[in-house]
Design a protein around this motif. Structure first.
Motif, PDB file in Angstrom:
ATOM      1  N   ALA A 101     -11.325  84.348  35.230  1.00 29.44           N
ATOM      2  CA  ALA A 101     -11.771  83.259  36.106  1.00 29.44           C
ATOM      3  C   ALA A 101     -10.790  83.050  37.256  1.00 29.44           C
ATOM      4  O   ALA A 101     -11.196  82.839  38.414  1.00 29.44           O
ATOM      5  CB  ALA A 101     -11.933  81.973  35.293  1.00 29.44           C
ATOM      6  N   ILE A 102      -9.488  83.103  36.949  1.00 35.73           N
ATOM      7  CA  ILE A 102      -8.484  82.917  38.001  1.00 35.73           C
ATOM      8  C   ILE A 102      -8.538  84.061  39.010  1.00 35.73           C
ATOM      9  O   ILE A 102      -8.441  83.841  40.228  1.00 35.73           O
ATOM     10  CB  ILE A 102      -7.088  82.791  37.375  1.00 35.73           C
ATOM     11  N   LEU A 103      -8.728  85.287  38.531  1.00 32.12           N
ATOM     12  CA  LEU A 103      -8.771  86.430  39.440  1.00 32.12           C
ATOM     13  C   LEU A 103     -10.002  86.401  40.333  1.00 32.12           C
ATOM     14  O   LEU A 103      -9.969  86.899  41.461  1.00 32.12           O
ATOM     15  CB  LEU A 103      -8.737  87.731  38.638  1.00 32.12           C
ATOM     16  N   VAL A 104     -11.085  85.815  39.843  1.00 39.86           N
ATOM     17  CA  VAL A 104     -12.281  85.691  40.693  1.00 39.86           C
ATOM     18  C   VAL A 104     -11.997  84.752  41.857  1.00 39.86           C
ATOM     19  O   VAL A 104     -12.381  85.009  43.005  1.00 39.86           O
ATOM     20  CB  VAL A 104     -13.479  85.177  39.857  1.00 39.86           C
ATOM     21  N   VAL A 105     -11.300  83.644  41.571  1.00 38.22           N
ATOM     22  CA  VAL A 105     -11.008  82.643  42.607  1.00 38.22           C
ATOM     23  C   VAL A 105      -9.804  83.060  43.448  1.00 38.22           C
ATOM     24  O   VAL A 105      -9.822  82.940  44.681  1.00 38.22           O
ATOM     25  CB  VAL A 105     -10.764  81.262  41.958  1.00 38.22           C
ATOM     26  N   LYS A 106      -8.742  83.551  42.774  1.00 44.22           N
ATOM     27  CA  LYS A 106      -7.512  83.937  43.471  1.00 44.22           C
ATOM     28  C   LYS A 106      -7.114  85.335  42.988  1.00 44.22           C
ATOM     29  O   LYS A 106      -6.406  85.463  41.993  1.00 44.22           O
ATOM     30  CB  LYS A 106      -6.399  82.927  43.202  1.00 44.22           C
ATOM     31  N   PRO A 107      -7.569  86.367  43.668  1.00 46.25           N
ATOM     32  CA  PRO A 107      -7.344  87.743  43.192  1.00 46.25           C
ATOM     33  C   PRO A 107      -5.880  88.118  43.056  1.00 46.25           C
ATOM     34  O   PRO A 107      -5.550  89.024  42.277  1.00 46.25           O
ATOM     35  CB  PRO A 107      -8.040  88.598  44.268  1.00 46.25           C
ATOM     36  N   ARG A 108      -4.969  87.450  43.763  1.00 48.63           N
ATOM     37  CA  ARG A 108      -3.547  87.784  43.683  1.00 48.63           C
ATOM     38  C   ARG A 108      -2.806  86.882  42.703  1.00 48.63           C
ATOM     39  O   ARG A 108      -1.587  86.937  42.606  1.00 48.63           O
ATOM     40  CB  ARG A 108      -2.900  87.704  45.060  1.00 48.63           C
ATOM     41  N   GLY A 109      -3.531  86.049  41.961  1.00 44.28           N
ATOM     42  CA  GLY A 109      -2.892  85.150  41.025  1.00 44.28           C
ATOM     43  C   GLY A 109      -2.682  83.773  41.618  1.00 44.28           C
ATOM     44  O   GLY A 109      -2.951  83.522  42.796  1.00 44.28           O
ATOM     45  N   LEU A 110      -2.214  82.843  40.783  1.00 42.58           N
ATOM     46  CA  LEU A 110      -2.064  81.453  41.211  1.00 42.58           C
ATOM     47  C   LEU A 110      -0.993  81.282  42.282  1.00 42.58           C
ATOM     48  O   LEU A 110      -1.177  80.530  43.241  1.00 42.58           O
ATOM     49  CB  LEU A 110      -1.722  80.574  39.988  1.00 42.58           C
ATOM     50  N   PHE A 111       0.144  81.965  42.117  1.00 45.86           N
ATOM     51  CA  PHE A 111       1.258  81.794  43.049  1.00 45.86           C
ATOM     52  C   PHE A 111       1.795  83.161  43.443  1.00 45.86           C
ATOM     53  O   PHE A 111       2.894  83.551  43.023  1.00 45.86           O
ATOM     54  CB  PHE A 111       2.368  80.951  42.416  1.00 45.86           C
ATOM     55  N   PRO A 112       1.059  83.924  44.236  1.00 48.81           N
ATOM     56  CA  PRO A 112       1.511  85.265  44.604  1.00 48.81           C
ATOM     57  C   PRO A 112       2.802  85.198  45.397  1.00 48.81           C
ATOM     58  O   PRO A 112       3.023  84.281  46.195  1.00 48.81           O
ATOM     59  CB  PRO A 112       0.354  85.821  45.431  1.00 48.81           C
ATOM     60  N   ALA A 113       3.678  86.183  45.165  1.00 46.60           N
ATOM     61  CA  ALA A 113       4.938  86.253  45.906  1.00 46.60           C
ATOM     62  C   ALA A 113       4.651  86.586  47.353  1.00 46.60           C
ATOM     63  O   ALA A 113       3.739  87.356  47.678  1.00 46.60           O
ATOM     64  CB  ALA A 113       5.857  87.303  45.280  1.00 46.60           C
ATOM     65  N   ARG A 114       5.443  85.993  48.235  1.00 51.52           N
ATOM     66  CA  ARG A 114       5.308  86.301  49.661  1.00 51.52           C
ATOM     67  C   ARG A 114       5.807  87.708  49.937  1.00 51.52           C
ATOM     68  O   ARG A 114       6.660  88.212  49.238  1.00 51.52           O
ATOM     69  CB  ARG A 114       6.110  85.300  50.510  1.00 51.52           C
ATOM     70  N   GLY A 115       5.313  88.251  51.063  1.00 51.72           N
ATOM     71  CA  GLY A 115       5.804  89.571  51.463  1.00 51.72           C
ATOM     72  C   GLY A 115       4.785  90.634  51.250  1.00 51.72           C
ATOM     73  O   GLY A 115       3.718  90.435  50.735  1.00 51.72           O
ATOM     74  N   LEU A 124       0.527  90.066  26.256  1.00 54.13           N
ATOM     75  CA  LEU A 124       0.466  88.683  26.742  1.00 54.13           C
ATOM     76  C   LEU A 124       1.348  88.499  27.973  1.00 54.13           C
ATOM     77  O   LEU A 124       1.000  87.735  28.878  1.00 54.13           O
ATOM     78  CB  LEU A 124       0.895  87.721  25.632  1.00 54.13           C
ATOM     79  N   ALA A 125       2.495  89.177  28.022  1.00 52.07           N
ATOM     80  CA  ALA A 125       3.365  89.062  29.193  1.00 52.07           C
ATOM     81  C   ALA A 125       2.683  89.602  30.448  1.00 52.07           C
ATOM     82  O   ALA A 125       2.808  89.035  31.540  1.00 52.07           O
ATOM     83  CB  ALA A 125       4.683  89.792  28.940  1.00 52.07           C
ATOM     84  N   PHE A 126       1.938  90.705  30.312  1.00 51.78           N
ATOM     85  CA  PHE A 126       1.193  91.233  31.452  1.00 51.78           C
ATOM     86  C   PHE A 126       0.088  90.261  31.880  1.00 51.78           C
ATOM     87  O   PHE A 126      -0.157  90.077  33.075  1.00 51.78           O
ATOM     88  CB  PHE A 126       0.593  92.599  31.120  1.00 51.78           C
ATOM     89  N   VAL A 127      -0.577  89.643  30.916  1.00 49.19           N
ATOM     90  CA  VAL A 127      -1.584  88.635  31.245  1.00 49.19           C
ATOM     91  C   VAL A 127      -0.940  87.496  32.026  1.00 49.19           C
ATOM     92  O   VAL A 127      -1.503  86.981  33.012  1.00 49.19           O
ATOM     93  CB  VAL A 127      -2.264  88.112  29.965  1.00 49.19           C
ATOM     94  N   VAL A 128       0.248  87.093  31.617  1.00 48.73           N
ATOM     95  CA  VAL A 128       0.969  86.001  32.288  1.00 48.73           C
ATOM     96  C   VAL A 128       1.232  86.329  33.750  1.00 48.73           C
ATOM     97  O   VAL A 128       0.980  85.505  34.636  1.00 48.73           O
ATOM     98  CB  VAL A 128       2.282  85.698  31.543  1.00 48.73           C
ATOM     99  N   ILE A 129       1.750  87.529  34.024  1.00 47.89           N
ATOM    100  CA  ILE A 129       2.100  87.828  35.413  1.00 47.89           C
ATOM    101  C   ILE A 129       0.861  88.067  36.271  1.00 47.89           C
ATOM    102  O   ILE A 129       0.891  87.825  37.482  1.00 47.89           O
ATOM    103  CB  ILE A 129       3.069  89.024  35.506  1.00 47.89           C
ATOM    104  N   VAL A 130      -0.231  88.509  35.666  1.00 49.44           N
ATOM    105  CA  VAL A 130      -1.478  88.638  36.426  1.00 49.44           C
ATOM    106  C   VAL A 130      -2.020  87.258  36.780  1.00 49.44           C
ATOM    107  O   VAL A 130      -2.460  87.015  37.912  1.00 49.44           O
ATOM    108  CB  VAL A 130      -2.519  89.450  35.625  1.00 49.44           C
ATOM    109  N   ILE A 131      -1.959  86.327  35.842  1.00 49.74           N
ATOM    110  CA  ILE A 131      -2.418  84.961  36.109  1.00 49.74           C
ATOM    111  C   ILE A 131      -1.520  84.284  37.143  1.00 49.74           C
ATOM    112  O   ILE A 131      -1.999  83.657  38.096  1.00 49.74           O
ATOM    113  CB  ILE A 131      -2.446  84.134  34.805  1.00 49.74           C
ATOM    114  N   GLY A 132      -0.207  84.412  36.971  1.00 49.11           N
ATOM    115  CA  GLY A 132       0.711  83.704  37.852  1.00 49.11           C
ATOM    116  C   GLY A 132       0.878  84.341  39.209  1.00 49.11           C
ATOM    117  O   GLY A 132       1.136  83.643  40.196  1.00 49.11           O
ATOM    118  N   GLY A 133       0.737  85.640  39.295  1.00 50.44           N
ATOM    119  CA  GLY A 133       0.972  86.343  40.556  1.00 50.44           C
ATOM    120  C   GLY A 133       2.154  87.281  40.414  1.00 50.44           C
ATOM    121  O   GLY A 133       3.250  86.849  40.047  1.00 50.44           O
ATOM    122  N   ILE A 134       1.959  88.543  40.714  1.00 46.34           N
ATOM    123  CA  ILE A 134       3.005  89.549  40.531  1.00 46.34           C
ATOM    124  C   ILE A 134       4.175  89.259  41.458  1.00 46.34           C
ATOM    125  O   ILE A 134       4.003  89.050  42.661  1.00 46.34           O
ATOM    126  CB  ILE A 134       2.443  90.954  40.783  1.00 46.34           C
ATOM    127  N   GLY A 135       5.372  89.235  40.877  1.00 45.04           N
ATOM    128  CA  GLY A 135       6.580  89.004  41.657  1.00 45.04           C
ATOM    129  C   GLY A 135       6.976  87.556  41.801  1.00 45.04           C
ATOM    130  O   GLY A 135       7.994  87.246  42.420  1.00 45.04           O
TER     131      GLY A 135
END
Length: 306
Positions: A292-306, A227-238
């Motif tokens: 569904a989120i990855l289809v719309v935003k492949p890097r997650g909802l709030f991807p880290a800058r950089g 579930l933690a991995f699902v969370v960071i994929v949805i939210g954006g790595i980093g």
């Protein structure tokens, strides 16, 4: 369906989501900064829960046991990073997965040898062993409210740490361009160890706080790690903000879905079918949301800058 039941399950979902955030925050920092997939992160959550149970028994105080377990688990995490994980940073992700999966198996066996296979329990503090009336006609367990408050406090502290401190600036620089950060004088090795220690401390906090609600047992970190991995994929790595939003989404959908979907399905199916199918659908919804989120935003909802 009573509105108080819906509200109680939403609060349960928020509480579970904030505990997921404690795991996901450390995991997303390690993944985002070090570019490392650490499957052993859930084992630190398990070790933190066992340390909490042990120290609570020794001290006779829940808060004393938790206060001791957090730095001890952080020390274990930093030692693990220095001795073994540091050698994996420049390896490919497959090597990292295989090595850290071996650590999961090793951690389970070591915990079994030290504490045995019998699940441990942690007693609730007497002052929090009861409900609180939030408004007339609606009571909610005081301890779960404490967990929600602790999760919110940690989220605020992490935001301040990452955005408004020198350490946070170094973390963001190391995530964006570690080679340039090293040239500018940032001690990347020390920074990585500190970040890993913070992640391990958050694991211990989550394991200790959830210990009175769940059985402290061998292998308890594996299911929650998924579930933690699902969370960071949805939210954006980093992304700390992404980890918080993703954890709340996963927590509410999983918890409220498991409780409320069977009640809704009983309107069209038997009690037995509803009780078995409802939780399964709730579990599937999490992964449907992620896809569904990855289809719309492949890097997650709030991807880290950089």
């Amino acid at each position: 369906m009573p509105s108080t039941l819906i509200l109680a399950q939403v609060l349960n979902g928020v509480q579970f989501g904030l505990m997921l955030f404690l795991l996901a925050a450390g995991l997303t920092l390690v993944f985002g900064i070090m570019d490392m997939i650490n499957l052993a992160h859930g084992s630190l959550y398990m070790v933190g829960a066992y340390f909490t149970a042990t120290f609570v028994t020794w001290t006779g105080s829940f808060w004393g046991g938790l206060a001791l377990a957090i730095p001890v688990t952080a020390a274990v995490g930093m030692a693990l990073e220095v001795v073994l994980l540091r050698k994996l940073y420049r390896r490919d992700h497959l090597s990292q997965v295989l090595a850290t999966f071996a650590l999961v198996l090793l951690a389970n066996e070591i915990v079994s040898m030290l504490w045995g296979r019998t699940p441990l329990s942690i007693s609730l503090p007497e002052s929090l062993n009861g409900p609180v009336e939030i408004f007339p006609g609606f009571n909610y367990p005081a301890y779960r409210l404490l967990i929600i408050g602790a999760g919110v406090a940690v989220a605020v502290l992490l935001y301040v740490l990452v955005v408004h401190t020198r350490l946070g600036a170094h973390v963001r620089a190391g995530a964006s361009n570690p080679d340039m950060a090293r040239v500018m004088g940032v001690k990347i090795g020390t920074l990585f160890t500190a970040v890993f220690g913070i992640g391990a401390a958050l694991c211990a906090l989550a394991g200790g706080l959830l210990g009175p609600l769940l059985a402290v047992q061998v292998g308890m970190g594996e299911s929650i790690l998924i579930l933690a991995f699902v969370v960071i994929v949805i939210g954006g790595i980093g992304s700390i903000r992404g980890a918080l939003v993703g954890a709340l989404l996963v927590g509410v959908i999983d918890t409220a879905g498991r409780a409320l979907l069977p009640l809704l399905l009983r309107q069209i199916a038997s009690r037995e079918i509803a009780s078995s199918v409802g939780p399964a659908i709730a579990s599937i919804l999490i992964y449907v949301l992620m896809a569904a989120i990855l289809v719309v935003k492949p890097r997650g909802l709030f991807p880290a800058r950089g």
